[in-house]
Design an enzyme around this catalytic site. Structure first.
Site, PDB file in Angstrom:
ATOM      1  N   LYS A  42      47.816 -41.694  33.224  1.00  0.00           N
ATOM      2  CA  LYS A  42      46.484 -41.123  33.196  1.00  0.00           C
ATOM      3  C   LYS A  42      46.320 -40.063  34.274  1.00  0.00           C
ATOM      4  CE  LYS A  42      44.804 -45.801  32.403  1.00  0.00           C
ATOM      5  NZ  LYS A  42      44.024 -46.877  33.097  1.00  0.00           N
ATOM      6  N   GLY A  43      47.310 -39.981  35.159  1.00  0.00           N
ATOM      7  CA  GLY A  43      47.182 -39.127  36.344  1.00  0.00           C
ATOM      8  C   GLY A  43      46.963 -37.656  36.043  1.00  0.00           C
ATOM      9  N   GLU A  97      52.458 -33.271  34.630  1.00  0.00           N
ATOM     10  CA  GLU A  97      52.499 -34.508  35.422  1.00  0.00           C
ATOM     11  C   GLU A  97      51.663 -34.327  36.685  1.00  0.00           C
ATOM     12  OE1 GLU A  97      52.815 -37.476  35.718  1.00  0.00           O
ATOM     13  OE2 GLU A  97      54.823 -38.172  36.244  1.00  0.00           O
ATOM     14  N   ASP A  98      51.151 -35.437  37.223  1.00  0.00           N
ATOM     15  CA  ASP A  98      50.364 -35.346  38.458  1.00  0.00           C
ATOM     16  C   ASP A  98      51.263 -35.145  39.682  1.00  0.00           C
ATOM     17  OD1 ASP A  98      51.421 -37.930  38.288  1.00  0.00           O
ATOM     18  OD2 ASP A  98      49.513 -38.967  38.575  1.00  0.00           O
ATOM     19  N   ASP A 101      57.703 -37.926  42.366  1.00  0.00           N
ATOM     20  CA  ASP A 101      57.988 -38.652  43.596  1.00  0.00           C
ATOM     21  C   ASP A 101      59.496 -38.958  43.617  1.00  0.00           C
ATOM     22  OD1 ASP A 101      57.404 -40.162  45.885  1.00  0.00           O
ATOM     23  OD2 ASP A 101      56.860 -41.937  44.769  1.00  0.00           O
ATOM     24  N   LYS A 129      56.802 -34.180  45.726  1.00  0.00           N
ATOM     25  CA  LYS A 129      57.225 -34.818  46.995  1.00  0.00           C
ATOM     26  C   LYS A 129      58.740 -34.777  47.025  1.00  0.00           C
ATOM     27  CE  LYS A 129      53.845 -38.600  46.948  1.00  0.00           C
ATOM     28  NZ  LYS A 129      53.788 -40.059  47.103  1.00  0.00           N
ATOM     29  N   PHE A 150      51.351 -41.489  50.564  1.00  0.00           N
ATOM     30  CA  PHE A 150      50.699 -41.942  49.341  1.00  0.00           C
ATOM     31  C   PHE A 150      49.324 -41.291  49.252  1.00  0.00           C
ATOM     32  CE2 PHE A 150      48.450 -44.613  46.384  1.00  0.00           C
ATOM     33  CZ  PHE A 150      49.399 -44.747  45.381  1.00  0.00           C
ATOM     34  N   VAL A 151      49.120 -40.504  48.216  1.00  0.00           N
ATOM     35  CA  VAL A 151      47.875 -39.745  48.090  1.00  0.00           C
ATOM     36  C   VAL A 151      47.077 -40.191  46.868  1.00  0.00           C
ATOM     37  CG1 VAL A 151      48.750 -37.719  49.316  1.00  0.00           C
ATOM     38  CG2 VAL A 151      49.068 -37.890  46.836  1.00  0.00           C
ATOM     39  N   ASP A 157      45.661 -42.286  41.438  1.00  0.00           N
ATOM     40  CA  ASP A 157      44.950 -43.520  41.754  1.00  0.00           C
ATOM     41  C   ASP A 157      45.711 -44.413  42.714  1.00  0.00           C
ATOM     42  OD1 ASP A 157      47.024 -44.256  39.820  1.00  0.00           O
ATOM     43  OD2 ASP A 157      46.032 -46.207  39.756  1.00  0.00           O
ATOM     44  N   ARG A 163      40.519 -41.883  41.162  1.00  0.00           N
ATOM     45  CA  ARG A 163      40.943 -40.765  40.307  1.00  0.00           C
ATOM     46  C   ARG A 163      39.892 -39.654  40.258  1.00  0.00           C
ATOM     47  NH1 ARG A 163      45.521 -42.419  37.331  1.00  0.00           N
ATOM     48  NH2 ARG A 163      45.503 -44.593  36.660  1.00  0.00           N
TER      49      ARG A 163
HETATM   50  P1  IMP Z   1      58.328 -41.190  40.225  1.00  0.00           P
HETATM   51  O1  IMP Z   1      58.920 -41.799  38.988  1.00  0.00           O
HETATM   52  O2  IMP Z   1      58.695 -41.966  41.459  1.00  0.00           O
HETATM   53  O3  IMP Z   1      58.606 -39.728  40.369  1.00  0.00           O
HETATM   54  O4  IMP Z   1      56.793 -41.453  40.146  1.00  0.00           O
HETATM   55  C1  IMP Z   1      55.926 -40.699  39.477  1.00  0.00           C
HETATM   56  C2  IMP Z   1      54.633 -41.446  39.186  1.00  0.00           C
HETATM   57  O5  IMP Z   1      54.256 -42.368  40.213  1.00  0.00           O
HETATM   58  C3  IMP Z   1      53.544 -40.448  39.115  1.00  0.00           C
HETATM   59  O6  IMP Z   1      53.344 -40.042  37.796  1.00  0.00           O
HETATM   60  C4  IMP Z   1      52.344 -41.167  39.685  1.00  0.00           C
HETATM   61  O7  IMP Z   1      51.625 -41.763  38.648  1.00  0.00           O
HETATM   62  C5  IMP Z   1      52.911 -42.223  40.592  1.00  0.00           C
HETATM   63  N1  IMP Z   1      52.829 -41.791  42.016  1.00  0.00           N
HETATM   64  C6  IMP Z   1      53.826 -41.330  42.806  1.00  0.00           C
HETATM   65  N2  IMP Z   1      53.398 -41.013  44.034  1.00  0.00           N
HETATM   66  C7  IMP Z   1      52.069 -41.274  44.030  1.00  0.00           C
HETATM   67  C8  IMP Z   1      51.036 -41.132  45.034  1.00  0.00           C
HETATM   68  O8  IMP Z   1      51.235 -40.680  46.168  1.00  0.00           O
HETATM   69  N3  IMP Z   1      49.792 -41.511  44.646  1.00  0.00           N
HETATM   70  C9  IMP Z   1      49.507 -41.998  43.409  1.00  0.00           C
HETATM   71  N4  IMP Z   1      50.429 -42.126  42.445  1.00  0.00           N
HETATM   72  C10 IMP Z   1      51.707 -41.779  42.754  1.00  0.00           C
HETATM   73 MG    MG Z   2      51.798 -40.053  36.621  1.00  0.00          MG
END
Ligand code: IMP
Ligand code: MG
Length: 180
Positions: A42-43, A97-98, A101, A129, A150-151, A157, A163
């Site tokens: 939902k991000g 994508e939001d 990470d 990130k 963590f933001v 969220d 959100r």
């Molecule tokens: P990844 O698979 O580790 O790259 O994670 C990506 C997903 O984790 C994103 O689509 C977000 O929904 C969530 N996420 C990663 N970092 C944060 C953060 O700092 N705040 C909130 N959600 C996060």
């Molecule tokens: Mg996401």
């Protein structure tokens, strides 16, 4: 500023300006084509709606929902909860994508969507990130590079809260405990 935040790292006007620039770049790069924007729920919701307002080419919009996170820790296991409605074969697809990470979610997405044989497939993320990466993902469009914190806000969220904030901020340790 919301009482649960330590600091605001990207203000509303900064978001607006950065997203406008991204929209203009995308519109130039895909000139004369129709792009299918795939929002990752939902991000993506606030980012995607503001991005679309700055797109001047023809567009399709679709959504996908994945699971990978619970609280602040990535489980590393990604599942599709809601799939696309449209057939993307032969289409120009842009994943929206939001935040990227660890990169695990986007690497799963790329693998999954590639099997459907789109004409092109790229990633557009509001936040990046890079210091958290566990796997390399090619990001074509990125709004803001942020540190390993963590933001929340602007679609992002913590346990489904925050959100709606019109800016992006870092959560206080006390809020992480209280809302965890
Ligand atoms: P990844 O698979 O580790 O790259 O994670 C990506 C997903 O984790 C994103 O689509 C977000 O929904 C969530 N996420 C990663 N970092 C944060 C953060 O700092 N705040 C909130 N959600 C996060
Ligand atoms: Mg996401």
């Amino acid at each position: 500023m919301h009482k649960d935040l330590e600091e605001i790292i990207i203000s509303a006007p900064e978001l607006e300006a950065g997203i406008k620039k991204l929209g203009e770049r995308i519109s130039t790069d895909y000139k004369g084509r129709c792009v299918t924007f795939v929002g990752v729920l939902k991000g993506c919701v606030l980012f995607l709606s503001d991005l679309l307002k700055n797109i001047s080419i023809e567009t399709n919009v679709d959504f996908i929902m994945l699971s990978s996170y619970s609280g602040r820790q990535s489980t590393g296991v990604v599942r599709t909860i809601l799939d696309l409605k449209q057939n993307i074969e032969g289409r120009d697809v842009l994943i929206v994508e939001d935040v990227v990470d660890s990169g695990l979610t986007m690497s799963y997405m790329l693998k999954n969507l590639k099997t459907r044989r789109p004409r092109s497939l790229e990633i557009c993320t509001m936040l990046d990130k890079p210091s958290c990466r566990k796997t390399r993902v090619p990001i074509k469009y990125s709004g803001f590079v942020i540190p390993n914190k963590f933001v929340v806000g602007y679609g992002l969220d913590y346990n489904e809260l925050y959100r709606n904030l019109p800016y992006i901020g870092v959560l206080k340790k006390s809020a992480i405990k209280a809302k965890g």
